[in-house]
Design a protein around this motif. Structure first.
Motif, short mmCIF file in Angstrom:
data_model
loop_
_atom_site.label_atom_id
_atom_site.label_comp_id
_atom_site.label_asym_id
_atom_site.label_seq_id
_atom_site.Cartn_x
_atom_site.Cartn_y
_atom_site.Cartn_z
N ARG A 190 -92.46 23.22 -37.01
CA ARG A 190 -91.15 23.09 -36.40
C ARG A 190 -90.30 24.32 -36.67
NH1 ARG A 190 -89.82 18.12 -38.15
NH2 ARG A 190 -88.81 18.91 -40.00
N GLN A 197 -87.16 30.13 -30.82
CA GLN A 197 -86.06 29.85 -29.90
C GLN A 197 -84.76 30.50 -30.33
OE1 GLN A 197 -86.05 25.53 -28.65
NE2 GLN A 197 -87.79 25.58 -30.00
N LEU A 201 -79.73 30.87 -35.49
CA LEU A 201 -79.29 29.51 -35.73
C LEU A 201 -80.05 28.90 -36.90
CD1 LEU A 201 -77.71 27.00 -35.04
CD2 LEU A 201 -79.43 26.42 -33.35
N VAL A 205 -78.57 27.53 -40.82
CA VAL A 205 -78.60 26.20 -41.40
C VAL A 205 -79.52 26.17 -42.62
CG1 VAL A 205 -77.89 24.85 -39.41
CG2 VAL A 205 -80.28 25.43 -39.66
N GLU A 323 -90.26 15.33 -19.55
CA GLU A 323 -90.14 16.65 -18.96
C GLU A 323 -91.50 17.34 -18.98
OE1 GLU A 323 -86.93 15.00 -21.00
OE2 GLU A 323 -88.46 16.10 -22.08
N ARG A 326 -93.45 22.47 -21.93
CA ARG A 326 -92.73 23.73 -21.95
C ARG A 326 -93.71 24.89 -21.91
NH1 ARG A 326 -92.30 23.59 -28.23
NH2 ARG A 326 -92.52 21.38 -28.49
N THR B 88 -75.30 27.28 -29.20
CA THR B 88 -76.50 27.64 -29.92
C THR B 88 -77.17 26.39 -30.42
OG1 THR B 88 -75.19 29.48 -30.68
CG2 THR B 88 -77.40 29.35 -31.51
N VAL B 89 -78.13 25.94 -29.64
CA VAL B 89 -78.99 24.85 -30.09
C VAL B 89 -80.40 25.34 -29.84
CG1 VAL B 89 -77.36 23.01 -29.58
CG2 VAL B 89 -78.91 23.79 -27.81
N PHE B 90 -81.38 24.56 -30.19
CA PHE B 90 -82.76 24.91 -29.87
C PHE B 90 -83.10 24.24 -28.55
CE2 PHE B 90 -83.39 26.98 -33.77
CZ PHE B 90 -82.81 26.22 -34.77
N GLN B 92 -85.57 24.03 -26.42
CA GLN B 92 -86.80 23.33 -26.08
C GLN B 92 -87.08 22.15 -26.99
OE1 GLN B 92 -89.47 26.58 -26.30
NE2 GLN B 92 -88.79 27.48 -24.38
N PHE B 93 -86.32 22.02 -28.04
CA PHE B 93 -86.49 20.88 -28.94
C PHE B 93 -85.72 19.67 -28.43
CE2 PHE B 93 -89.04 22.97 -31.66
CZ PHE B 93 -88.58 23.46 -32.86
N THR B 94 -86.17 18.49 -28.85
CA THR B 94 -85.38 17.31 -28.55
C THR B 94 -84.16 17.29 -29.48
OG1 THR B 94 -86.51 15.96 -30.18
CG2 THR B 94 -87.42 15.97 -27.94
N GLU B 97 -85.25 16.72 -32.99
CA GLU B 97 -85.89 17.90 -33.58
C GLU B 97 -84.85 18.95 -33.95
OE1 GLU B 97 -88.56 18.87 -30.45
OE2 GLU B 97 -90.12 17.50 -31.12
N VAL B 101 -84.06 20.40 -37.96
CA VAL B 101 -84.01 21.78 -38.47
C VAL B 101 -82.83 21.91 -39.43
CG1 VAL B 101 -83.83 24.21 -37.91
CG2 VAL B 101 -85.05 22.69 -36.37
N GLN B 148 -84.61 16.49 -24.42
CA GLN B 148 -84.66 17.92 -24.70
C GLN B 148 -83.25 18.50 -24.63
OE1 GLN B 148 -87.28 20.06 -22.11
NE2 GLN B 148 -88.64 20.59 -23.79
N ARG B 150 -81.97 21.26 -23.75
CA ARG B 150 -81.49 22.01 -22.59
C ARG B 150 -81.15 21.10 -21.41
NH1 ARG B 150 -87.05 25.10 -21.27
NH2 ARG B 150 -88.40 23.28 -21.17
N ASN B 151 -81.58 19.83 -21.47
CA ASN B 151 -81.26 18.91 -20.39
C ASN B 151 -79.95 18.16 -20.61
OD1 ASN B 151 -83.61 19.58 -19.05
ND2 ASN B 151 -84.80 17.99 -20.08
N ILE B 164 -76.24 19.42 -35.81
CA ILE B 164 -77.21 20.22 -36.56
C ILE B 164 -76.57 20.71 -37.86
CG2 ILE B 164 -78.63 22.31 -36.58
CD1 ILE B 164 -78.73 22.15 -33.56
#
Lengths: 332, 261
Positions: A190, A197, A201, A205, A323, A326, B88-90, B92-94, B97, B101, B148, B150-151, B164
């Protein structure tokens, strides 16, 4: 991180098939090709992990070359046992990968690509020209004896047959794939994907991105070294052309065609393309051109590769509304 | 003792002093606002505090401990977490997820346990998942944890950003323009959330351009201008401060004249 859709039984069946294959297929040539395919699969699978952490490492086959040359040199010139030479060669590779990674993983995208490419070329030049009495120059180290037999209490494992090569190749690939699968399905995977990505960020964290990328790079480069060592020592000859740019391009193609989203994707790509490549052996010089074209084709039409395609189909068949997979494109 | 303190904090880019000899303090459990015209050095200040870039001079102390020059992840591990201006998020992650992080801050290095899939790893993993879900629940994102990132709609992504950061269990949160791009309707729950964050014992520093919002939300305000600290105090004090008025009026006059603000 996305687990393959086959059930555990499916995987066990596949493993059984792979393990029992030599009882049915006894052709020396076929077993050799399959062994080579398995080792290329190991190269491709480990390459893909480095890609997924955000770097395209053209130095991957350089580490395979190191594994082959170092172990072979120790065996042929110092008369070491393969089973002692191999771990020593791997230790050298770990140290080198650590040093190279430490210096170059700070670079981004294209810069890293170029530096890794330079390292590959430097390694090719080194083994092809330096210390010719040891590394044999352009002709390489030949002949390289097969690994010495291992004496167990009740039996002796000998490595002279093509069947033993097949099993060793498969064992290396399964080991690499299993370790990578374990890592990618945990928080380490992960973190690598997070780094791909958004570096900044993840750092803000509290994740030490650099340490994780370095670990992945060292681990995967060592896997390449292992695959290279097995390849070289069973082939009877260690010659630098086997690990140079053309091999590197093939590894990239295996990974991209197979699909880097799934752990097994690149292995699948390797086996498929090598088997297909054997059919088209007559087109020797055109083969590399073919790989290049295939690479471009896949990246344009279906970047997530065969694994992505199969996953997509599976989703459609089982009616999952998630979806689409990717598409992880190699490099920035 | 203040939770965060800077002494003579300076950052130059070539000849330009983006942050010029700034002394400021952040007290525990307060909501501090950083305001100032564009280019005043607020975001650069944030970058300095969170270790994204090192200062040219000066010191930063967190909880009495010198953190000047520490790298971003080291600062974050001490409990100083920041968000960013753009989303600023990831992508492609849900959602889950993404939060996981953030929860990683509390993990210790245990690669072997992970590969061997040991009980210890599972325990830590479960803890991280709980922490992540807790943060999502708090921000109202628990329902969409499988989507996800981005959605998600814009406003929800902003909340995820905060989630986060919260999953990392911060002591001090630096929020860089958390309300930018949000409508009044979307801002209200975020305001409530920030107040709740403070009530739970965390400290918040935020950079914002909506001056009225800052006046309502913050206990104290620090005003930046041309890289320097121009004023500080309660919203009421800052509102009356002649230097502050001149800073903003001056900017407005320049804008009307057509020169850069």
């Amino acid at each position: 991180m996305k687990r393959v859709a086959l059930t555990t039984w499916g995987w066990l069946a596949l493993c059984a098939l792979v393990l029992l294959l030599p009882t049915v297929v006894t052709g020396q040539y076929v077993l050799r090709v399959l062994g080579i395919a398995a080792l290329n699969g190991a190269l491709a699978v480990s390459f893909a992990v480095i890609v997924r952490s955000g770097y395209v490492s053209m130095a991957h086959t350089a580490f395979a070359a190191m594994g082959a040359y170092l172990s072979a040199a120790l065996i042929v010139h110092a008369h070491w046992n393969f089973w002692l030479a191999l771990p020593i060669a791997l230790l050298v590779i770990i140290a080198t990968a650590f040093g190279i990674g430490w210096l170059t993983l700070r670079l981004k995208g294209a810069y890293f690509f170029l530096i890794s490419f330079c390292f590959l070329e430097a390694t090719v030049l080194f083994f092809g020209n330096v210390a010719q009495p040891i590394f044999g120059g352009p002709n390489g180290i030949v002949p390289v004896p097969r690994p010495s037999p291992i004496l167990l209490g009740f039996a002796t494992l000998s490595f002279n047959s093509m069947r033993s090569f097949y099993y060793c190749g498969v064992a290396v690939m399964l080991l690499c794939a299993w370790v990578i699968w374990r890592i990618m399905s945990t928080r380490y995977g992960r973190i690598l994907l997070a780094a791909q990505q958004s570096d900044t960020l993840a750092a803000t964290v509290g994740v030490n991105i650099f340490a994780h990328k370095l670990m992945a790079f060292v681990l995967c480069s060592t896997m390449a070294g292992l695959a290279g060592a097995v390849l070289g020592n069973f082939n009877g000859i260690v010659q630098i052309d086997d690990y140079a740019v053309s091999r590197m391009v093939m590894v990239v193609t295996f990974a991209v065609v197979g699909g880097t989203d799934m752990v097994w994707g690149p292995a699948f790509g390797a086996v498929l393309l090598i088997l297909a490549g054997e059919r088209l052996r007559s087109l020797h010089d055109v083969q590399l051109l073919g790989y290049g074209l295939l690479l471009i084709l896949v990246m344009v039409i279906w970047p997530s590769g065969l694994a992505g395609m199969l996953q997509h189909l599976y989703r459609k068949l089982t009616g999952q509304a998630r979806e689409p997979a990717r598409a992880v494109s190699a490099g920035h | 003792m203040p939770l965060l303190q800077t002494k003579g904090l300076t950052r130059s880019f070539g000849g330009l002093k983006a942050v010029d000899n700034v002394d400021m303090e952040v007290h525990e459990r307060e909501i501090l606002g950083l305001i100032g015209p564009n280019g005043a050095g607020k975001s650069t200040c944030f970058n300095l505090l969170s270790g994204v870039i090192p200062p040219t001079a000066g010191q930063v102390l967190f909880d009495g401990r010198v953190i000047t020059g520490m790298r971003a992840h080291q600062v974050a591990r001490l409990g100083l977490i920041r968000t960013f201006q753009g989303i600023t998020v990831f992508p492609q992650f849900t959602v889950l997820e993404n939060a996981l992080v953030g929860a990683d801050r509390h993990f210790t290095w245990n690669l072997w346990h992970a590969v061997a899939n040991s009980r210890r790893y599972h325990g830590l993993d479960r803890d991280a998942r709980e922490r992540a879900l807790e943060a999502l629940r708090w921000c109202g994102l628990a329902d969409v944890h499988g989507v996800q990132a981005r959605n998600l709609p814009h406003g929800t992504q902003r909340v995820l950003e905060l989630a986060i950061a919260l999953a990392a269990g911060p002591r001090l949160l630096l929020l860089d323009e958390p309300f930018s791009g949000l409508s009044a309707g979307e801002s209200a729950p975020l305001i409530a959330l920030i107040r709740e964050i403070r009530d739970r014992g965390m400290t918040v520093v935020l950079v914002e351009h909506h001056v009225k919002l800052v006046m309502d939300l913050c206990d104290r305000i620090v005003v930046f201008g041309f890289g320097q600290k121009v004023a500080e105090g309660t919203p009421a004090e800052v509102r009356e401060n002649p230097d502050v008025i001149k800073l903003y009026l001056g900017e407005r006059r320049q804008r009307r004249a057509g020169t850069a603000g």
